[in-house]
Design an enzyme around this catalytic site. Sequence first.
Site, PDB file in Angstrom:
ATOM      1  N   CYS A   1      54.417  -6.930  -9.646  1.00  0.00           N
ATOM      2  CA  CYS A   1      55.376  -6.059 -10.324  1.00  0.00           C
ATOM      3  C   CYS A   1      55.023  -5.566 -11.759  1.00  0.00           C
ATOM      4  O   CYS A   1      54.933  -6.505 -12.611  1.00  0.00           O
ATOM      5  CB  CYS A   1      56.688  -7.123 -10.111  1.00  0.00           C
TER       6      CYS A   1
ATOM      7  N   CYS B   1      57.299  -6.821 -14.471  1.00  0.00           N
ATOM      8  CA  CYS B   1      57.406  -8.133 -14.622  1.00  0.00           C
ATOM      9  C   CYS B   1      56.160  -8.668 -15.659  1.00  0.00           C
ATOM     10  O   CYS B   1      56.098  -9.333 -16.452  1.00  0.00           O
ATOM     11  CB  CYS B   1      57.056  -8.911 -13.395  1.00  0.00           C
TER      12      CYS B   1
END
Length: 104
Positions: free
Chosen positions: A29, A32
Amino acid sequence: MAIVKVTDQTFASEIKDGLVLVDFWAPWCGPCKMIAPVLEELDGDLGDKVKIAKLDVDENSQTAGQFGVMSIPTLILFKNGEPVDKVIGFQPKEALADLVNKHA
């Protein structure tokens, strides 16, 4: 305080006391990865007020499902084991600090 990695097995024991900000994330991600250094800074600034934990949703889908995590990163703030606030997506350090301070 260092950021702790939690799993489905350790989650309940890690969030039961005080304020804990849990980052629901995954290695693939992009946002992230962007928020990781922000959380490191936040831990340095507010380490005495809040514990920061990271939970990999790919490896710990039971806990992610329990809290309805559909998008990542999702950050949920727990106070004495109960969820009290939640934000989804990348957040600047100031926004996360405000989130923690609101419940400290």
